[in-house]
Design a protein around this motif. Structure first.
Motif, mmCIF file in Angstrom:
data_model
loop_
_atom_site.group_PDB
_atom_site.id
_atom_site.type_symbol
_atom_site.label_atom_id
_atom_site.label_comp_id
_atom_site.label_asym_id
_atom_site.label_seq_id
_atom_site.Cartn_x
_atom_site.Cartn_y
_atom_site.Cartn_z
ATOM 1 N N LYS A 4 0.805 -1.217 0.000
ATOM 2 C CA LYS A 4 0.000 0.000 0.000
ATOM 3 C C LYS A 4 0.840 1.271 0.000
ATOM 4 C CE LYS A 4 -3.616 -2.264 2.680
ATOM 5 N NZ LYS A 4 -4.343 -2.233 3.968
ATOM 6 N N GLN A 5 2.107 1.137 0.387
ATOM 7 C CA GLN A 5 3.001 2.286 0.380
ATOM 8 C C GLN A 5 4.443 1.811 0.251
ATOM 9 O OE1 GLN A 5 2.481 4.541 3.963
ATOM 10 N NE2 GLN A 5 2.883 2.842 5.305
ATOM 11 N N HIS A 6 5.332 2.752 0.029
ATOM 12 C CA HIS A 6 6.749 2.439 -0.149
ATOM 13 C C HIS A 6 7.310 1.824 1.135
ATOM 14 C CE1 HIS A 6 10.756 2.760 -1.790
ATOM 15 N NE2 HIS A 6 11.139 3.231 -0.613
ATOM 16 N N LEU A 7 8.081 0.765 0.975
ATOM 17 C CA LEU A 7 8.738 0.095 2.101
ATOM 18 C C LEU A 7 10.201 -0.128 1.770
ATOM 19 C CD1 LEU A 7 6.217 -2.783 2.902
ATOM 20 C CD2 LEU A 7 6.582 -0.723 4.224
ATOM 21 N N GLU A 8 11.006 -0.157 2.811
ATOM 22 C CA GLU A 8 12.413 -0.516 2.647
ATOM 23 C C GLU A 8 12.933 -1.014 3.985
ATOM 24 O OE1 GLU A 8 14.690 3.677 2.892
ATOM 25 O OE2 GLU A 8 13.408 3.478 1.136
ATOM 26 N N GLY A 9 14.146 -1.555 3.959
ATOM 27 C CA GLY A 9 14.793 -2.019 5.186
ATOM 28 C C GLY A 9 14.017 -3.103 5.899
ATOM 29 N N SER A 10 14.016 -3.023 7.237
ATOM 30 C CA SER A 10 13.396 -4.088 8.041
ATOM 31 C C SER A 10 11.891 -4.212 7.792
ATOM 32 C CB SER A 10 13.680 -3.867 9.524
ATOM 33 O OG SER A 10 13.116 -2.659 9.965
ATOM 34 N N ALA A 11 11.205 -3.111 7.515
ATOM 35 C CA ALA A 11 9.756 -3.186 7.239
ATOM 36 C C ALA A 11 9.491 -4.047 6.004
ATOM 37 C CB ALA A 11 9.173 -1.789 7.054
ATOM 38 N N LEU A 12 10.291 -3.863 4.962
ATOM 39 C CA LEU A 12 10.144 -4.662 3.745
ATOM 40 C C LEU A 12 10.524 -6.111 3.999
ATOM 41 C CD1 LEU A 12 9.632 -4.889 0.684
ATOM 42 C CD2 LEU A 12 12.022 -4.227 0.347
ATOM 43 N N ARG A 13 11.660 -6.322 4.641
ATOM 44 C CA ARG A 13 12.149 -7.682 4.865
ATOM 45 C C ARG A 13 11.217 -8.498 5.745
ATOM 46 N NH1 ARG A 13 18.656 -6.638 5.446
ATOM 47 N NH2 ARG A 13 18.758 -5.176 3.704
ATOM 48 N N GLU A 14 10.658 -7.890 6.784
ATOM 49 C CA GLU A 14 9.719 -8.602 7.655
ATOM 50 C C GLU A 14 8.508 -9.075 6.864
ATOM 51 O OE1 GLU A 14 8.720 -6.023 10.921
ATOM 52 O OE2 GLU A 14 10.816 -5.898 11.563
ATOM 53 N N ARG A 15 8.011 -8.247 5.986
ATOM 54 C CA ARG A 15 6.847 -8.629 5.204
ATOM 55 C C ARG A 15 7.190 -9.704 4.177
ATOM 56 N NH1 ARG A 15 6.398 -4.500 8.007
ATOM 57 N NH2 ARG A 15 4.379 -3.905 8.827
ATOM 58 N N LEU A 16 8.370 -9.638 3.605
ATOM 59 C CA LEU A 16 8.794 -10.679 2.670
ATOM 60 C C LEU A 16 8.971 -12.017 3.377
ATOM 61 C CD1 LEU A 16 11.272 -8.660 0.443
ATOM 62 C CD2 LEU A 16 8.968 -9.443 -0.153
ATOM 63 N N LEU A 17 9.434 -11.990 4.610
ATOM 64 C CA LEU A 17 9.547 -13.238 5.378
ATOM 65 C C LEU A 17 8.164 -13.831 5.661
ATOM 66 C CD1 LEU A 17 12.429 -12.382 7.873
ATOM 67 C CD2 LEU A 17 12.510 -13.981 5.936
ATOM 68 N N THR A 18 7.190 -12.982 5.944
ATOM 69 C CA THR A 18 5.820 -13.450 6.133
ATOM 70 C C THR A 18 5.300 -14.096 4.852
ATOM 71 O OG1 THR A 18 5.356 -11.782 7.814
ATOM 72 C CG2 THR A 18 3.453 -12.733 6.677
ATOM 73 N N ILE A 19 5.561 -13.450 3.714
ATOM 74 C CA ILE A 19 5.148 -13.991 2.418
ATOM 75 C C ILE A 19 5.773 -15.365 2.194
ATOM 76 C CG2 ILE A 19 5.435 -13.668 -0.080
ATOM 77 C CD1 ILE A 19 5.192 -10.585 0.572
#
Length: 136
Positions: A26-41
């Motif tokens: 829904k919005q731009h992500l980077e760093g730990s916020a992006l990585r945490e979500r990719l791990l969930t995926i």
């Protein structure tokens, strides 16, 4: 379609019938916020043994070098070990993400790392991506 996770940053839906995971940032992500979500995926793909992944990343404007390296060194090898067969990514046309897509495609196709039937393609619209992911 089941909403597996949702917050102000992204929505993740699972369709067990089509073995599909749909993710919309829904919005731009980077760093730990992006990585945490990719791990969930990645964990959802492995938990449900899903075969198709559709990620809508049109709200992500670019990927920092350290995040791109993390994707290539961690996320993609893990996807190649999963049951995933097709990974479609929806991007804005002319986006800086196209450079990252080229890197990901190269990493997925690199058979010297590990053979995998996983295919990766980018699209600018959801309809084309879904048609490619799950041909009728």
């Amino acid at each position: 379609m089941i909403i597996a996770e949702e917050d102000q940053l992204y929505t993740v839906q699972v369709d067990l019938e089509q073995s599909l995971l749909q993710v919309r940032f829904k919005q731009h992500l980077e760093g730990s916020a992006l990585r945490e979500r990719l791990l969930t995926i990645k964990n959802l793909i492995n938990t449900y043994k899903l075969r198709h992944l559709l990620k809508d990343v049109r709200e992500i404007y670019f990927i920092k070098l350290e995040d791109a390296n993390w994707l290539a060194e961690n996320f993609i090898p893990d996807l190649k070990k999963s049951k995933l067969l097709r990974y479609a990514r929806i991007e804005k046309e002319g986006s800086l993400l196209q450079l990252n897509s080229i890197q990901l495609q190269s990493k997925i196709r690199d058979e010297s790392l590990m053979y995998s039937p996983l295919q990766f393609e980018t699209f600018v619209e959801a309809e084309s991506a879904l048609h490619w992911l799950i041909p009728r």
